[in-house]
Design an enzyme around this catalytic site. Structure first.
Site, short mmCIF file in Angstrom:
data_model
loop_
_atom_site.label_atom_id
_atom_site.label_comp_id
_atom_site.label_asym_id
_atom_site.label_seq_id
_atom_site.Cartn_x
_atom_site.Cartn_y
_atom_site.Cartn_z
N ARG A 46 0.85 -1.21 0.00
CA ARG A 46 0.00 0.00 0.00
C ARG A 46 0.88 1.25 0.00
O ARG A 46 0.58 2.24 -0.66
CB ARG A 46 -0.95 0.01 1.21
CG ARG A 46 -1.63 1.37 1.41
CD ARG A 46 -2.92 1.32 2.19
NE ARG A 46 -2.86 0.58 3.41
CZ ARG A 46 -2.27 1.01 4.55
NH1 ARG A 46 -1.69 2.19 4.59
NH2 ARG A 46 -2.27 0.26 5.63
N TYR A 98 -14.57 17.69 -16.70
CA TYR A 98 -15.08 16.32 -16.68
C TYR A 98 -16.16 16.22 -15.58
O TYR A 98 -15.96 16.69 -14.46
CB TYR A 98 -13.92 15.36 -16.41
CG TYR A 98 -14.38 13.96 -16.12
CD1 TYR A 98 -15.10 13.24 -17.07
CD2 TYR A 98 -14.12 13.35 -14.90
CE1 TYR A 98 -15.56 11.97 -16.81
CE2 TYR A 98 -14.57 12.07 -14.63
CZ TYR A 98 -15.29 11.39 -15.59
OH TYR A 98 -15.75 10.13 -15.32
N ASP A 170 -5.52 19.72 -15.48
CA ASP A 170 -5.82 18.36 -15.96
C ASP A 170 -5.32 18.27 -17.40
O ASP A 170 -5.86 18.93 -18.30
CB ASP A 170 -7.34 18.11 -15.87
CG ASP A 170 -7.71 16.68 -16.26
OD1 ASP A 170 -6.97 16.06 -17.05
OD2 ASP A 170 -8.75 16.18 -15.79
N LYS A 195 -6.53 7.04 -19.99
CA LYS A 195 -6.68 7.54 -21.37
C LYS A 195 -5.37 7.40 -22.15
O LYS A 195 -4.88 6.30 -22.29
CB LYS A 195 -7.17 8.98 -21.33
CG LYS A 195 -8.27 9.24 -20.29
CD LYS A 195 -9.52 8.43 -20.52
CE LYS A 195 -10.71 8.93 -19.75
NZ LYS A 195 -11.24 8.15 -18.69
C1 LIG Z 1 -10.43 14.96 -18.58
C2 LIG Z 1 -10.67 13.86 -17.56
N1 LIG Z 1 -10.14 13.98 -16.35
C3 LIG Z 1 -10.33 13.04 -15.40
C4 LIG Z 1 -11.09 11.91 -15.65
C5 LIG Z 1 -11.29 10.88 -14.57
O1 LIG Z 1 -10.44 9.79 -14.77
P1 LIG Z 1 -10.79 8.27 -14.35
O2 LIG Z 1 -11.97 7.85 -15.15
O3 LIG Z 1 -9.52 7.53 -14.69
O4 LIG Z 1 -11.08 8.29 -12.89
C6 LIG Z 1 -11.64 11.74 -16.92
C7 LIG Z 1 -12.45 10.54 -17.22
O5 LIG Z 1 -13.06 10.41 -18.24
C8 LIG Z 1 -11.43 12.74 -17.91
O6 LIG Z 1 -11.96 12.65 -19.13
#
Ligand SMILES: Cc1ncc(COP(=O)(O)O)c(C=O)c1O
Length: 379
Positions: A46, A98, A170, A195
């Site tokens: 962990r 998101y 992000d 992604k």
């Molecule tokens: C731009 C963006 N940031 C964060 C996330 C969240 O990531 P996760 O689905 O891996 O938790 C996503 C998910 O689609 C996303 O498109």
């Protein structure tokens, strides 16, 4: 070394014990201690394990950070970043982020006294107007998901410096191959590595990359306290995916531009949102701060019925949430990724019922265009 070289070699040195060119997967929960009070660097998975440490070195290098921590998902990493704020602190967030970020902040973190405002961060004046005495963080997604709005990172970084705010970006849509926010003055970069970084749609993962040691210490404390660190097998998968990030992103970028241009000339398409097109309102800023335009495109076909007809007739493009994999995914933000966003907010930020989002993969672009043309002809 260059980006592609780093992506292949940093954190992925051959195993010194056996010479194995691929570092082994340390699928173990605990580490035997040679003597009481001694360890070989690891004690319990962990807290840390070799595959996590290796991947963290790779992503820190690619984003130009001094430290990185990898999590079980993008949201787990993003959650740890908001926990840097204290009760009573206020954050300004890009208004079309998101949907999971909107859910986490407005439905959960507010219960602990944190405050959030969702602002169009493409205008620095808007941000300045929204600043409060207790504002501590600017959380920016650029381009935004799915409206593809660009925020000028150098300009917001200057504001963050002047007002002593932590700037979080992000960078999921671009990947460090196409945009490096820390070089432009951001303090923290977050990724859904689910992604582009992994790129093969076979695990969820997140990363937090930092430029300041005090933030890194807090994030590591949270990661090992809450147990949200990424498991060995998933670290292995993302490390393997990252080795081809540079070549994948080149192909994504070329395919993205070709499809955006094709859609823009199509009679069934009302509007295309892609920062690489001259028609995009922030095309010049995107050109200045990105090394390409990527493969995320949103386009409006006018109504939910038209969107449904398109989505039900694609064959090669897969109707699915998520993005950034080698295969092309197509989705309907209003009822899928952004369904948890209140209708009024969707309306305000431009997530219309006719909006379709496509994550262009690395297939042969002619095949993708033929598939889209067929589905568009059914509207
Ligand atoms: C731009 C963006 N940031 C964060 C996330 C969240 O990531 P996760 O689905 O891996 O938790 C996503 C998910 O689609 C996303 O498109």
């Amino acid at each position: 070394m260059g980006f592609a070289t780093d992506a292949i070699h940093v954190g992925q040195e051959p195993d010194p014990a056996t010479g194995s060119i691929v570092p082994p997967i340390h699928q173990t929960s605990t580490y035997v201690q040679p003597k009481l009070g001694e360890s070989k660097g690891f004690d319990y998975a962990r807290t840390a394990h070799p595959n996590r440490r290796a991947l963290e070195r790779t992503v820190a290098k690619l984003e130009g950070g001094s430290a990185a921590f990898v999590f079980t998902s993008g949201m787990a990493g993003i959650d740890s970043v908001f926990r840097l704020m204290r009760p009573g602190d206020h954050a300004i967030i890009s208004q079309a982020v998101y949907g999971g970020v909107i859910r986490l902040t407005t439905q959960f973190l507010v219960q602990f006294g944190q405050q959030f405002d969702f602002i169009d961060t493409s205008s620095v004046e808007n941000i300045v107007k929204a600043l409060k005495p207790n504002t501590k963080m600017l959380y920016v997604e650029t381009p935004t998901n799915p409206t593809m709005i660009i925020t000028d990172l150098a300009a917001v970084a200057k504001l963050a410096r002047e007002r002593n705010l932590t700037l979080v970006v992000d960078n999921t849509f671009m990947s460090p191959y196409l945009q490096r926010p820390l070089e432009l003055g951001a303090h923290i970069v977050v990724h859904s590595m689910t992604k582009y970084l992994n790129g093969h749609s076979d695990c969820t993962a997140g990363a937090v990359i930092l430029s300041r040691q005090e933030d890194a210490d807090k994030i590591y404390f949270l990661q090992r306290s809450t147990g949200a660190g990424l498991a060995p097998m998933d670290c292995f998968l993302v490390s393997r995916g990252i080795k081809t990030l540079a070549v994948r992103m080149k192909q994504h970028d070329g395919n993205g531009m070709a499809i955006a241009q094709h859609l823009e000339s199509h009679t069934k398409v009302k509007r295309v949102l892609y920062p690489g097109l001259k028609s995009h309102p922030q095309h010049e800023i995107a050109k200045k701060q990105q090394f390409g335009f990527g493969a995320m495109i949103s386009f409006d076909v006018g109504s939910i019925d038209a969107a449904r007809s398109l989505l039900n007739h694609v064959k090669l493009c897969s109707l699915a949430e998520s993005l950034g994999g080698v295969e092309t995914l197509i989705s309907h933000p209003a009822t899928m990724t952004h369904a948890s966003v209140p209708a009024e907010m969707r309306q305000r930020v431009g997530i219309t019922d006719g909006l379709v989002r496509i994550s262009v993969g690395i297939e042969d672009v002619e095949d993708l265009i033929a598939d889209l043309d067929f589905a568009l002809s059914k509207i």
